[in-house]
Each structure stands twice: as structure tokens, then as C-alpha cells.
Design a protein around this motif. Structure first.
Motif, PDB file in Angstrom:
ATOM      1  N   ARG A 263     -17.614  22.482  -7.965  1.00 12.99           N
ATOM      2  CA  ARG A 263     -17.190  23.370  -6.871  1.00 12.99           C
ATOM      3  C   ARG A 263     -16.805  24.746  -7.408  1.00 12.99           C
ATOM      4  O   ARG A 263     -17.114  25.775  -6.792  1.00 12.99           O
ATOM      5  N   ASN A 264     -16.101  24.748  -8.529  1.00 16.81           N
ATOM      6  CA  ASN A 264     -15.741  26.027  -9.151  1.00 16.81           C
ATOM      7  C   ASN A 264     -16.988  26.779  -9.608  1.00 16.81           C
ATOM      8  O   ASN A 264     -17.068  28.008  -9.469  1.00 16.81           O
ATOM      9  N   ALA A 265     -17.953  26.072 -10.144  1.00 15.95           N
ATOM     10  CA  ALA A 265     -19.190  26.708 -10.592  1.00 15.95           C
ATOM     11  C   ALA A 265     -19.955  27.287  -9.407  1.00 15.95           C
ATOM     12  O   ALA A 265     -20.494  28.401  -9.478  1.00 15.95           O
ATOM     13  N   ALA A 266     -20.020  26.536  -8.301  1.00 13.80           N
ATOM     14  CA  ALA A 266     -20.718  27.011  -7.101  1.00 13.80           C
ATOM     15  C   ALA A 266     -20.073  28.284  -6.571  1.00 13.80           C
ATOM     16  O   ALA A 266     -20.760  29.213  -6.130  1.00 13.80           O
ATOM     17  N   ARG A 267     -18.731  28.349  -6.622  1.00  9.45           N
ATOM     18  CA  ARG A 267     -18.039  29.550  -6.147  1.00  9.45           C
ATOM     19  C   ARG A 267     -18.387  30.753  -7.024  1.00  9.45           C
ATOM     20  O   ARG A 267     -18.525  31.878  -6.520  1.00  9.45           O
ATOM     21  N   ALA A 268     -18.534  30.523  -8.313  1.00  7.57           N
ATOM     22  CA  ALA A 268     -18.892  31.616  -9.226  1.00  7.57           C
ATOM     23  C   ALA A 268     -20.305  32.111  -8.944  1.00  7.57           C
ATOM     24  O   ALA A 268     -20.555  33.322  -8.926  1.00  7.57           O
TER      25      ALA A 268
ATOM     26  N   PRO B 260     -15.296  32.939   3.509  1.00  5.09           N
ATOM     27  CA  PRO B 260     -15.197  32.503   2.108  1.00  5.09           C
ATOM     28  C   PRO B 260     -15.013  31.004   1.894  1.00  5.09           C
ATOM     29  O   PRO B 260     -15.641  30.414   1.012  1.00  5.09           O
ATOM     30  N   ARG B 261     -14.168  30.345   2.697  1.00  3.26           N
ATOM     31  CA  ARG B 261     -13.893  28.931   2.455  1.00  3.26           C
ATOM     32  C   ARG B 261     -14.810  27.993   3.235  1.00  3.26           C
ATOM     33  O   ARG B 261     -14.681  26.780   3.105  1.00  3.26           O
ATOM     34  N   GLY B 262     -15.701  28.521   4.067  1.00  4.26           N
ATOM     35  CA  GLY B 262     -16.619  27.639   4.790  1.00  4.26           C
ATOM     36  C   GLY B 262     -16.844  28.058   6.225  1.00  4.26           C
ATOM     37  O   GLY B 262     -16.717  29.232   6.579  1.00  4.26           O
TER      38      GLY B 262
ATOM     39  N   PHE C  67     -11.220  23.224  -3.962  1.00  7.16           N
ATOM     40  CA  PHE C  67     -11.635  23.579  -2.603  1.00  7.16           C
ATOM     41  C   PHE C  67     -11.083  24.940  -2.183  1.00  7.16           C
ATOM     42  O   PHE C  67     -11.414  25.425  -1.102  1.00  7.16           O
ATOM     43  N   ASP C  68     -10.205  25.537  -2.989  1.00  3.78           N
ATOM     44  CA  ASP C  68      -9.536  26.784  -2.626  1.00  3.78           C
ATOM     45  C   ASP C  68      -8.781  26.614  -1.310  1.00  3.78           C
ATOM     46  O   ASP C  68      -9.101  27.231  -0.296  1.00  3.78           O
ATOM     47  N   PRO C  69      -7.737  25.772  -1.284  1.00  9.05           N
ATOM     48  CA  PRO C  69      -7.061  25.441  -0.023  1.00  9.05           C
ATOM     49  C   PRO C  69      -6.400  26.643   0.644  1.00  9.05           C
ATOM     50  O   PRO C  69      -5.936  27.564  -0.027  1.00  9.05           O
ATOM     51  N   CYS C  70      -6.364  26.612   1.953  1.00  9.98           N
ATOM     52  CA  CYS C  70      -5.612  27.593   2.735  1.00  9.98           C
ATOM     53  C   CYS C  70      -4.954  26.839   3.889  1.00  9.98           C
ATOM     54  O   CYS C  70      -5.343  26.967   5.037  1.00  9.98           O
ATOM     55  N   LEU C  71      -3.976  26.024   3.559  1.00 10.36           N
ATOM     56  CA  LEU C  71      -3.334  25.190   4.575  1.00 10.36           C
ATOM     57  C   LEU C  71      -2.579  26.022   5.597  1.00 10.36           C
ATOM     58  O   LEU C  71      -2.358  25.588   6.725  1.00 10.36           O
ATOM     59  N   ALA C  72      -2.180  27.235   5.226  1.00  7.77           N
ATOM     60  CA  ALA C  72      -1.530  28.107   6.202  1.00  7.77           C
ATOM     61  C   ALA C  72      -2.487  28.449   7.334  1.00  7.77           C
ATOM     62  O   ALA C  72      -2.065  28.714   8.460  1.00  7.77           O
ATOM     63  N   CYS C  73      -3.800  28.452   7.039  1.00  2.00           N
ATOM     64  CA  CYS C  73      -4.791  28.693   8.085  1.00  2.00           C
ATOM     65  C   CYS C  73      -5.076  27.418   8.877  1.00  2.00           C
ATOM     66  O   CYS C  73      -5.474  27.474  10.041  1.00  2.00           O
TER      67      CYS C  73
END
Length: 401
Positions: free
Chosen positions: A252-257, A307-309, A372-378
């Protein structure tokens, strides 16, 4: 020099760290440089969008613009930042990801951090005359040979394991978010069954889905996207990864790069088109939009790759007024709890089978969720309207994920 500061606490010395001291030094140097690049990119976004995050420039009919947007110096400032960013990606980010893959190849091959293999993309971002940055589609169970078309009408949300009243799987147009907190028994002890989260459970045709850079890169690869596939092939050749390997914590980190590399490169094409338009006096940023007589009954949605999906905003109008408004955001998809059918969301599924070197310091869990680069605030907001502090908690010998 032995003065490690903030880097000496937390999981310092954990056996799950695999880099050599020299590799750690390289990564830490690049990490600190990345903070500067991040700051510069915020400036670049602000040139066009006023601020970041949550740009303020979008209006019906186009985008607004700062007063001196047509000043060539502003365009040059933007391009300078993007060029510097591309240099950082090529020189540091991508090579560091290759180094990461090499260090954790056995973890990748064991499937550490792999979720269900259900990927969803809505696609988008056209540029030029006939090109599109991201492909749309749905893949189930890592079946890369079969891609279904994306259909937003198949999206539902349920709350059978979430702290809301209505448990039924509902279309976002009919969605409800009435809180119903049931975490504690009458004696004050913690419940271990039933509802356990404020995050709802979105489903696509009844199935859990993973969204984000990993989904977009896989979707572009399997659909032979002329934008995505060459970059993926280049990274796969350089790192020795197979497509299935991306469906892991490290992957997942590689895909983001790889996605960062793609977006950065194609920004130059977009800027080239913009400069060409200005050159021939096409300076339009907004087209007057005439609102016809508003219907008394209507519904509509805006669905985008962010960015996150996949992000969806759904609105239903009754009696010429907004009757219901629901947002289904990327982290809600990935952080989804179980549903009525017991299917686990991507976060939960990615943790199944992970072996902890030290259960008192679950670095592997943190690593998987962070991929997953979480953004639970969202995903959910919990407040007291009067500003009253509801409770105060102190967590000892634990980690926040």
C-alpha cells in the motif's frame, strides 16, 4: 551523536524494524526533507485553491481565482514547487520504497496486511482531449482478470455494528445518523458484542471494499491504463514485486508512492494546457450557471477520487428543500466495521493473521493500519454541542491507531 530526541521513544529497538543503521539514516534524512516538501506543496495548492486542506475555490460553473492568477510569476512559482517535488520523488521517495520492499520482502510474500482483495474506484480526472488519470471499476477477491463496471446505485450503508439507531442497509439518499451509544453494560463494564464503533459500514452490492491509491494503481494496471500501467511496470521491474504483492502493508505504501509520481508528472501536462490557453487569450475559469426553476423532488450525488479513495456526497430534495444529506468518505470504506453478514472491513481484515514480535508493543498492527493513511476525523465526528467535556481518559502502555 546519540541525541535521538523524539525518535528514541515509542517502539525504539523493536525487532520488527529491519533497516540497517545506514538505511535508517537515509530514511530519516528523507523524512525531514519530506516535511519541507509537504509545506511547499501546501503553498502550491494555495496558489490555485486559496488554502489547503479544504480548498475554497470551487463554485458552480467552474473555479474562482485569486486576483493575480494570470500573473506569469504565479504559474512559475507553482511549476517551481512541482519540479522540486518531482526531484524529491525520483531521488528519494521511489528509491526509499524500493529499499523498503527489499527489507520486508518476506513479509510481502507472506501477505502481511492483506485485506479481502475487493477494490473499488470511481475513476476520473480527464485531461487533454481524451485521456483520464484514473480508471473506474470493481475487483472482487483479488480476481484481476475480472473487472466489473462501477455503479454508484449499488452503494449502501448499514449500522448493525455501529452506534446508530437504524441498522438496515440504506441507500445514502435515505441514510440516517441518529446516535445510539450502547458500549457499556448496566454495571459499567465494556460490551464485547454488538455495536462497537461510530464508523458506519458502507457496502458495494453487499460487499466490503478497499479504496485509495492501492485500488487505483491496481485498477489502472489491470485495465492497461496508458497513464498508470507504465509507472507500475517500471516500479515492479525495479523492486521485483508482483501485482498481488501490492495488496499488503508494504505494498500500500509503495502504491501511494507510485501514484504520487504519476500525479506529479501529469501536473506538468495540465499546466502546459493552462499556459497554452492563456497564450491564446482563453482565460475562462468560470462559466455563468443559470439555475432553472428548482424541482420540488430530486436527488443527486457527487462522487470523486480523492487522496484516500472514493468520496461520495449524496443529497435528496423534497419540497424544494434538502431533506437528507449524507457523505460516504474513503476512511469509512476502509475502516468499516463488520456488517450484518459479518464481513470485515479492510482495516480489520488486514490485521487477521499478523504475528506480533512483542504483544506489548504491537508495531505490526500500527504499521498495517497506517498503510491506509487513516482519517478517522473524516469518517465520524463526535462532539457535545455545548462544549462540555464528556469524559477524560488516560491510556497506559498502549498505542493509538
Amino acid at each position: 551523536a546519540g541525541r535521538l530526541g523524539l525518535f528514541a521513544n515509542g517502539y525504539w529497538g523493536h525487532t520488527a524494524y529491519r533497516f540497517s543503521p545506514e538505511e535508517n539514516l537515509i530514511h530519516m534524512n528523507h523524512y525531514l526533507e519530506a516535511l519541507r516538501i509537504q509545506r511547499e506543496l501546501s503553498k502550491a495548492v494555495a496558489i490555485f485553491a486559496g488554502k489547503t486542506p479544504h480548498p475554497q475555490n470551487l463554485v458552480v460553473g467552474g473555479v474562482t481565482s485569486v486576483a493575480d492568477m494570470l500573473n506569469p510569476q504565479r504559474l512559475n512559482d507553482f511549476l517551481f514547487i512541482i519540479k522540486e517535488t518531482r526531484d524529491f520523488i525520483e531521488r528519494a521517495y521511489i528509491p526509499d520504497m524500493v529499499m523498503l520492499v527489499n527489507a520486508y520482502r518476506d513479509s510481502i510474500k507472506s501477505g502481511e496486511g492483506r485485506a479481502s482483495g475487493n477494490f473499488m474506484c470511481c475513476g476520473g480526472y480527464r485531461f487533454g482531449k481524451d485521456q483520464q488519470l484514473f480508471s473506474s471499476g470493481v475487483i472482487k477477491g483479488h480476481d484481476f482478470e475480472s473487472v466489473e463496471p462501477f455503479d454508484s446505485s449499488k452503494i449502501t450503508e448499514e449500522a448493525s455494528r455501529s452506534w446508530y439507531e437504524n441498522d438496515a442497509p440504506l441507500s445514502p439518499y435515505e441514510g440516517e445518523s441518529t446516535p445510539f451509544y450502547t458500549d457499556l453494560n448496566d454495571d459499567g463494564s465494556l460490551k464485547t458484542e454488538g455495536k462497537y464503533t461510530w464508523v458506519k459500514a458502507p457496502r458495494y452490492d453487499g460487499e466490503v471494499m478497499e479504496v485509495g491509491p492501492l485500488a487505483r494503481m491496481i485498477m489502472g494496471y489491470v485495465q492497461n491504463s496508458p497513464v498508470v500501467r507504465p509507472y507500475m511496470e517500471r516500479f515492479m521491474k525495479r523492486s521485483g514485486m508482483e501485482l498481488i504483492d501490492f495488496s499488503t502493508t508494504i505494498g500500500r505504501n509503495a502504491a501511494r508512492a507510485v501514484e504520487a509520481q504519476i500525479c506529479c508528472d501529469y501536473l506538468f501536462d495540465t499546466m502546459s494546457d493552462l499556459i497554452e490557453n492563456i497564450k491564446y487569450y482563453d482565460e475562462t475559469t468560470w462559466t455563468k450557471y443559470v439555475f432553472e426553476e428548482l424541482p420540488h423532488e430530486a436527488k443527486g450525488a457527487g462522487i470523486f477520487e480523492v487522496p484516500r479513495g472514493v468520496l461520495g456526497h449524496f443529497v435528496r430534495i423534497e419540497e424544494a428543500k434538502i431533506a437528507n444529506y449524507q457523505a460516504v468518505v474513503p476512511t469509512t470504506w476502509n475502516a468499516s466495521p463488520k456488517g450484518a453478514k459479518e464481513g470485515r472491513g479492510a482495516y480489520e481484515e488486514s490485521l487477521i493473521g499478523i504475528r506480533l514480535a512483542d504483544p506489548s508493543a504491537p508495531l505490526e498492527v500500527l504499521r498495517a493500519v497506517h498503510s491506509f493513511d487513516p482519517c478517522l476525523a473524516c469518517a465520524v465526528h463526535v462532539i457535545d454541542a455545548t462544549g462540555k467535556e464528556l469524559s477524560h481518559y488516560k491510556i497506559m502502555n498502549s498505542c493509538s491507531v
